[in-house]
Design a protein around this motif. Structure first.
Motif, PDB file in Angstrom:
ATOM      1  N   MET A 464       0.843  -1.212   0.000  1.00 27.74           N
ATOM      2  CA  MET A 464       0.000   0.000   0.000  1.00 27.74           C
ATOM      3  C   MET A 464       0.881   1.267   0.000  1.00 27.74           C
ATOM      4  O   MET A 464       0.590   2.247  -0.670  1.00 27.74           O
ATOM      5  CB  MET A 464      -0.894   0.052   1.246  1.00 27.74           C
ATOM      6  CG  MET A 464      -1.876  -1.068   1.381  1.00 27.74           C
ATOM      7  SD  MET A 464      -3.339  -0.878   0.385  1.00 27.74           S
ATOM      8  CE  MET A 464      -3.048  -2.141  -0.803  1.00 27.74           C
ATOM      9  N   GLU A 465       1.944   1.192   0.758  1.00 24.76           N
ATOM     10  CA  GLU A 465       2.858   2.339   0.834  1.00 24.76           C
ATOM     11  C   GLU A 465       3.487   2.584  -0.536  1.00 24.76           C
ATOM     12  O   GLU A 465       3.592   3.719  -1.007  1.00 24.76           O
ATOM     13  CB  GLU A 465       3.937   2.039   1.885  1.00 24.76           C
ATOM     14  CG  GLU A 465       4.819   3.221   2.190  1.00 24.76           C
ATOM     15  CD  GLU A 465       5.748   2.931   3.369  1.00 24.76           C
ATOM     16  OE1 GLU A 465       5.958   1.738   3.701  1.00 24.76           O
ATOM     17  OE2 GLU A 465       6.263   3.901   3.944  1.00 24.76           O
ATOM     18  N   HIS A 466       3.867   1.483  -1.178  1.00 26.89           N
ATOM     19  CA  HIS A 466       4.469   1.578  -2.512  1.00 26.89           C
ATOM     20  C   HIS A 466       3.458   2.199  -3.488  1.00 26.89           C
ATOM     21  O   HIS A 466       3.814   3.079  -4.277  1.00 26.89           O
ATOM     22  CB  HIS A 466       4.878   0.176  -2.969  1.00 26.89           C
ATOM     23  CG  HIS A 466       5.563   0.147  -4.291  1.00 26.89           C
ATOM     24  ND1 HIS A 466       6.893   0.479  -4.449  1.00 26.89           N
ATOM     25  CD2 HIS A 466       5.079  -0.152  -5.525  1.00 26.89           C
ATOM     26  CE1 HIS A 466       7.211   0.369  -5.732  1.00 26.89           C
ATOM     27  NE2 HIS A 466       6.128  -0.014  -6.411  1.00 26.89           N
ATOM     28  N   CYS A 467       2.218   1.758  -3.423  1.00 34.10           N
ATOM     29  CA  CYS A 467       1.176   2.312  -4.312  1.00 34.10           C
ATOM     30  C   CYS A 467       1.000   3.808  -4.041  1.00 34.10           C
ATOM     31  O   CYS A 467       0.925   4.614  -4.967  1.00 34.10           O
ATOM     32  CB  CYS A 467      -0.156   1.598  -4.077  1.00 34.10           C
ATOM     33  SG  CYS A 467      -0.158  -0.097  -4.649  1.00 34.10           S
ATOM     34  N   ARG A 468       0.956   4.121  -2.762  1.00 38.11           N
ATOM     35  CA  ARG A 468       0.774   5.536  -2.401  1.00 38.11           C
ATOM     36  C   ARG A 468       1.934   6.383  -2.935  1.00 38.11           C
ATOM     37  O   ARG A 468       1.738   7.421  -3.559  1.00 38.11           O
ATOM     38  CB  ARG A 468       0.706   5.658  -0.871  1.00 38.11           C
ATOM     39  CG  ARG A 468       0.442   7.056  -0.380  1.00 38.11           C
ATOM     40  CD  ARG A 468       0.844   7.206   1.064  1.00 38.11           C
ATOM     41  NE  ARG A 468       2.297   7.084   1.228  1.00 38.11           N
ATOM     42  CZ  ARG A 468       2.926   7.022   2.396  1.00 38.11           C
ATOM     43  NH1 ARG A 468       2.231   7.050   3.506  1.00 38.11           N
ATOM     44  NH2 ARG A 468       4.228   6.924   2.457  1.00 38.11           N
ATOM     45  N   ASP A 469       3.155   5.901  -2.725  1.00 42.05           N
ATOM     46  CA  ASP A 469       4.326   6.698  -3.088  1.00 42.05           C
ATOM     47  C   ASP A 469       4.535   6.793  -4.590  1.00 42.05           C
ATOM     48  O   ASP A 469       5.204   7.703  -5.077  1.00 42.05           O
ATOM     49  CB  ASP A 469       5.580   6.108  -2.436  1.00 42.05           C
ATOM     50  CG  ASP A 469       5.532   6.231  -0.920  1.00 42.05           C
ATOM     51  OD1 ASP A 469       4.649   6.981  -0.430  1.00 42.05           O
ATOM     52  OD2 ASP A 469       6.342   5.577  -0.239  1.00 42.05           O
ATOM     53  N   HIS A 470       4.013   5.818  -5.350  1.00 37.98           N
ATOM     54  CA  HIS A 470       4.257   5.800  -6.801  1.00 37.98           C
ATOM     55  C   HIS A 470       2.997   6.062  -7.611  1.00 37.98           C
ATOM     56  O   HIS A 470       2.976   5.839  -8.830  1.00 37.98           O
ATOM     57  CB  HIS A 470       4.904   4.470  -7.209  1.00 37.98           C
ATOM     58  CG  HIS A 470       6.261   4.287  -6.608  1.00 37.98           C
ATOM     59  ND1 HIS A 470       6.434   3.794  -5.341  1.00 37.98           N
ATOM     60  CD2 HIS A 470       7.499   4.579  -7.077  1.00 37.98           C
ATOM     61  CE1 HIS A 470       7.732   3.768  -5.051  1.00 37.98           C
ATOM     62  NE2 HIS A 470       8.400   4.240  -6.094  1.00 37.98           N
ATOM     63  N   GLY A 471       1.954   6.485  -6.962  1.00 34.66           N
ATOM     64  CA  GLY A 471       0.720   6.826  -7.692  1.00 34.66           C
ATOM     65  C   GLY A 471       0.089   5.621  -8.376  1.00 34.66           C
ATOM     66  O   GLY A 471      -0.558   5.754  -9.420  1.00 34.66           O
ATOM     67  N   ILE A 472       0.267   4.449  -7.805  1.00 34.86           N
ATOM     68  CA  ILE A 472      -0.295   3.225  -8.425  1.00 34.86           C
ATOM     69  C   ILE A 472      -1.739   3.038  -7.957  1.00 34.86           C
ATOM     70  O   ILE A 472      -2.001   3.032  -6.745  1.00 34.86           O
ATOM     71  CB  ILE A 472       0.557   1.993  -8.044  1.00 34.86           C
ATOM     72  CG1 ILE A 472       1.939   2.124  -8.672  1.00 34.86           C
ATOM     73  CG2 ILE A 472      -0.112   0.689  -8.485  1.00 34.86           C
ATOM     74  CD1 ILE A 472       2.975   1.164  -8.122  1.00 34.86           C
ATOM     75  N   THR A 473      -2.647   2.918  -8.899  1.00 36.47           N
ATOM     76  CA  THR A 473      -4.064   2.783  -8.527  1.00 36.47           C
ATOM     77  C   THR A 473      -4.626   1.399  -8.857  1.00 36.47           C
ATOM     78  O   THR A 473      -5.802   1.126  -8.612  1.00 36.47           O
ATOM     79  CB  THR A 473      -4.927   3.845  -9.238  1.00 36.47           C
ATOM     80  OG1 THR A 473      -4.687   3.735 -10.637  1.00 36.47           O
ATOM     81  CG2 THR A 473      -4.591   5.236  -8.752  1.00 36.47           C
ATOM     82  N   ARG A 474      -3.789   0.545  -9.445  1.00 39.29           N
ATOM     83  CA  ARG A 474      -4.291  -0.796  -9.766  1.00 39.29           C
ATOM     84  C   ARG A 474      -3.145  -1.797  -9.736  1.00 39.29           C
ATOM     85  O   ARG A 474      -2.076  -1.527 -10.316  1.00 39.29           O
ATOM     86  CB  ARG A 474      -4.922  -0.801 -11.164  1.00 39.29           C
ATOM     87  CG  ARG A 474      -5.666  -2.098 -11.526  1.00 39.29           C
ATOM     88  CD  ARG A 474      -6.067  -2.061 -13.002  1.00 39.29           C
ATOM     89  NE  ARG A 474      -6.988  -3.111 -13.377  1.00 39.29           N
ATOM     90  CZ  ARG A 474      -6.687  -4.394 -13.521  1.00 39.29           C
ATOM     91  NH1 ARG A 474      -5.441  -4.815 -13.302  1.00 39.29           N
ATOM     92  NH2 ARG A 474      -7.616  -5.265 -13.881  1.00 39.29           N
ATOM     93  N   PHE A 475      -3.345  -2.917  -9.076  1.00 40.29           N
ATOM     94  CA  PHE A 475      -2.387  -4.030  -9.174  1.00 40.29           C
ATOM     95  C   PHE A 475      -3.182  -5.315  -9.226  1.00 40.29           C
ATOM     96  O   PHE A 475      -4.357  -5.368  -8.817  1.00 40.29           O
ATOM     97  CB  PHE A 475      -1.395  -4.044  -8.002  1.00 40.29           C
ATOM     98  CG  PHE A 475      -2.044  -4.197  -6.663  1.00 40.29           C
ATOM     99  CD1 PHE A 475      -2.489  -5.436  -6.212  1.00 40.29           C
ATOM    100  CD2 PHE A 475      -2.221  -3.107  -5.828  1.00 40.29           C
ATOM    101  CE1 PHE A 475      -3.108  -5.587  -4.977  1.00 40.29           C
ATOM    102  CE2 PHE A 475      -2.838  -3.249  -4.590  1.00 40.29           C
ATOM    103  CZ  PHE A 475      -3.281  -4.490  -4.170  1.00 40.29           C
ATOM    104  N   GLU A 476      -2.566  -6.344  -9.763  1.00 43.08           N
ATOM    105  CA  GLU A 476      -3.268  -7.624  -9.856  1.00 43.08           C
ATOM    106  C   GLU A 476      -2.240  -8.736  -9.997  1.00 43.08           C
ATOM    107  O   GLU A 476      -1.250  -8.564 -10.729  1.00 43.08           O
ATOM    108  CB  GLU A 476      -4.189  -7.601 -11.093  1.00 43.08           C
ATOM    109  CG  GLU A 476      -5.018  -8.844 -11.259  1.00 43.08           C
ATOM    110  CD  GLU A 476      -5.852  -8.828 -12.548  1.00 43.08           C
ATOM    111  OE1 GLU A 476      -5.936  -7.762 -13.211  1.00 43.08           O
ATOM    112  OE2 GLU A 476      -6.394  -9.892 -12.890  1.00 43.08           O
ATOM    113  N   ALA A 477      -2.442  -9.841  -9.342  1.00 39.34           N
ATOM    114  CA  ALA A 477      -1.570 -11.007  -9.549  1.00 39.34           C
ATOM    115  C   ALA A 477      -1.913 -11.607 -10.906  1.00 39.34           C
ATOM    116  O   ALA A 477      -3.090 -11.629 -11.293  1.00 39.34           O
ATOM    117  CB  ALA A 477      -1.829 -12.044  -8.458  1.00 39.34           C
ATOM    118  N   THR A 478      -0.918 -12.083 -11.622  1.00 42.75           N
ATOM    119  CA  THR A 478      -1.199 -12.742 -12.902  1.00 42.75           C
ATOM    120  C   THR A 478      -1.471 -14.229 -12.664  1.00 42.75           C
ATOM    121  O   THR A 478      -1.078 -14.785 -11.628  1.00 42.75           O
ATOM    122  CB  THR A 478       0.014 -12.619 -13.847  1.00 42.75           C
ATOM    123  OG1 THR A 478       1.110 -13.296 -13.210  1.00 42.75           O
ATOM    124  CG2 THR A 478       0.366 -11.170 -14.120  1.00 42.75           C
TER     125      THR A 478
END
Ligand code: NAP
Length: 497
Positions: A464-478
């Motif tokens: 979550m911290e990584h998403c916050r710091d890098h502006g990531i709004t979507r992740f998903e396992a492949t």
């Protein structure tokens, strides 16, 4: 304050309350997750079916419910002040004390204001256009979040046995998980207990001296060993606290994060006399020592396992006066430690009481529950109370009760129908921005659970911290990652090539 704009709830669905993260469940996992994410500066909201915090320890109020890992090894480790201020009264604390502890944690970290109690999540639907989850409660209220974390608990979907007539019984009946909050009076009662797992054993040994009669319906006996609980004296308390850093270091190293360290010797590398003395010592030690600090091959070499199982069988024969009952209590279909070892306190002695009887329902199966009791293939029994200690639809059961819909409306229940597919038990392909603490495949279910919960929560918080710091709004396992993770698990844990 950290910049939460990327996660900020700007594009929420009309009419819904919106936050960065919704956490489902306010047990040990959900509470720590809320605390950690709030520290990151994220807006958080927790939903909890119960009217208070505590999860497992909120629900399981059955008589005799207590830890079987050492209290201080089970508690949260993330906060030194919390560790310093809390005094456990016993080496293996009973449920009321653990619930008091979890309430203390909720107050200390001011968690309640982020939790809606009496709120059951029934559905969660991924909205690809907005990259957000829409979450619906049983009362129809809707909420909206960027990230969804499930902290449902691996053992929260209790199962009643499929025995005809359970609904016709006119006396009191309880599943151990859904035990009433009011005190249950056993005085003068004729009580039945179905189930002899870790829960059934705790119930049976506790209520046996209180009831008028107790009939235990056993399908499979388990290898039970003494808990040897005792109060923690003041000087011991000080030693435990001084040793916390070293103890948590040991817990990080042992399989399952228990305090017990496997003996490096093989069973047949010592003389018979040495073996016997070592096993006597283990039998007199508290907790899971006998299961986990045993010779290194007791759980892997069938010959070693057979010799040790014989040792425990001898103990059961010594403790149970009626040889026929003793034989019924000795497992014949599995070796010691190959199933969960219930920890007991005078469990075997309960069967020496004149008003306690054991019914082998493999020999004489239960046919039905009647208005007045239980009918087996060869007898009819009358009861005032039936206690179902029949376990859980473990791990996936709690997921099945929520209609999770991922990309394209795919149902999680359908995806997992033939077996769960996950990445590390923490994510599932097709369900973006969703994290599952103690999900299926996650090692936590075989762990001194708060230790593994903390690891899961800290990993999720880092993400979550990584998403916050890098502006990531979507992740998903492949799907490829799911497959590779499962292969690795089969290889490393189960030895598949
Ligand atoms: P469990 O281990 O699944 O045991 C359920 C019992 O009910 C078994 O004896 C089972 O027999 C019996 N049973 C199930 N369906 C039945 C049916 N239709 N007819 C007759 N008997 C039936 O459940 P549990 O004892 O609640 O324990 C679950 C887990 O909770 C444990 O593994 C442990 O992880 C946890 N637990 C922890 C603590 C603690 O930390 N102190 C205490 C209690 C439980 P079979 O064996 O033949 O299936």
């Amino acid at each position: 304050m950290p910049d939460t704009q990327v996660l900020g709830a700007t594009a929420h669905a009309a009419g819904s309350e919106a936050v960065d993260v919704i956490v489902i469940g306010a047990g040990i996992a959900g509470m720590y997750q809320l605390h950690s994410l709030r520290k990151l500066g994220l807006s958080v909201l927790g939903f909890e079916t119960g009217s208070g915090v505590g999860g497992t320890w909120y629900w399981n109020r059955y008589p005799g419910a207590r830890f079987d890992s050492e209290s201080y090894t089970y508690a949260y480790s993330f906060d030194e002040d919390l560790l310093a201020e809390w005094n456990w009264s016993e080496h293996f604390a009973a449920q009321p004390e653990t619930l008091r502890y979890l309430n203390h944690v909720a107050d200390r970290f001011d968690l309640r204001r982020h939790i809606r109690f009496n709120s059951t999540v029934t559905a969660a639907r991924w909205d690809e256009a907005r990259r957000r989850w829409d979450v619906t409660l049983q009362d129809g209220a809707t909420f909206d979040c960027r990230f969804l974390v499930t902290a449902l608990g691996p053992l929260s979907a209790a199962t009643l046995p499929r025995i005809p007539g359970t609904e016709t019984f006119k006396g009191q009946s309880f599943h151990t998980h859904d035990w009433p909050h009011e005190e249950v009076d056993f005085t003068g009662k004729r009580v039945a207990v179905i189930g002899t797992g870790a829960t059934g054993v705790q119930v049976i040994q506790t209520i046996a001296p209180q009831v008028a009669s107790l009939t235990v319906f056993q399908r499979t006996p388990n290898w039970c060993t003494p808990l040897h609980n005792k109060p923690i004296a003041a000087d011991e308390q000080a030693k435990i606290k001084a040793n916390y850093p070293a103890m948590f270091e040991i817990l990080r190293q042992t399989p399952g994060c228990y305090i017990h360290i496997t003996d490096p010797r093989g069973t047949f590398e010592v003389t018979e006399a040495e073996r016997e003395a070592f096993w006597e010592k283990l039998y007199a030690e508290p907790g899971f020592s006998i299961w986990m600090a045993n010779f290194r091959d007791v759980l892997t070499d069938p010959k070693a396992n057979a010799v040790f199982s014989d040792f425990v069988a001898r103990k059961i024969r010594q403790r149970v006066k009626d040889p026929k009952v003793a034989e019924m209590l000795i497992p014949k279909c599995h070796g010691f430690g190959t199933r969960r070892v219930p920890q007991e306190t005078h469990y075997y002695e309960a069967f020496n009481l004149p008003h306690v009887r054991l019914v082998d329902i493999k020999a004489t199966p239960i046919e039905c529950v009647t208005e007045t009791g239980i009918r087996t293939s060869d007898a009819e029994y009358e009861f005032d109370m039936i206690i179902y200690a029949t376990g859980f639809d473990a791990v996936t059961g709690a997921f099945d009760r929520v209609d999770f819909r991922g990309v394209g409306g795919q149902s999680l229940k359908e995806k997992w129908w033939e077996g769960p597919k996950t990445f590390l038990g923490l994510m599932s392909a097709g369900f973006p921005n969703m994290l599952t603490i103690v999900g299926p495949h996650n090692a936590s279910t075989r762990c001194n659970i708060p230790r593994c919960i903390e690891q899961n929560v800290e990993w999720i918080t880092g993400l979550m911290e990584h998403c916050r710091d890098h502006g990531i709004t979507r992740f998903e396992a492949t799907s490829a990652a799911e497959y590779a993770g499962a292969e690795q698990m089969l290889r490393e844990f189960y030895g598949y090539q």
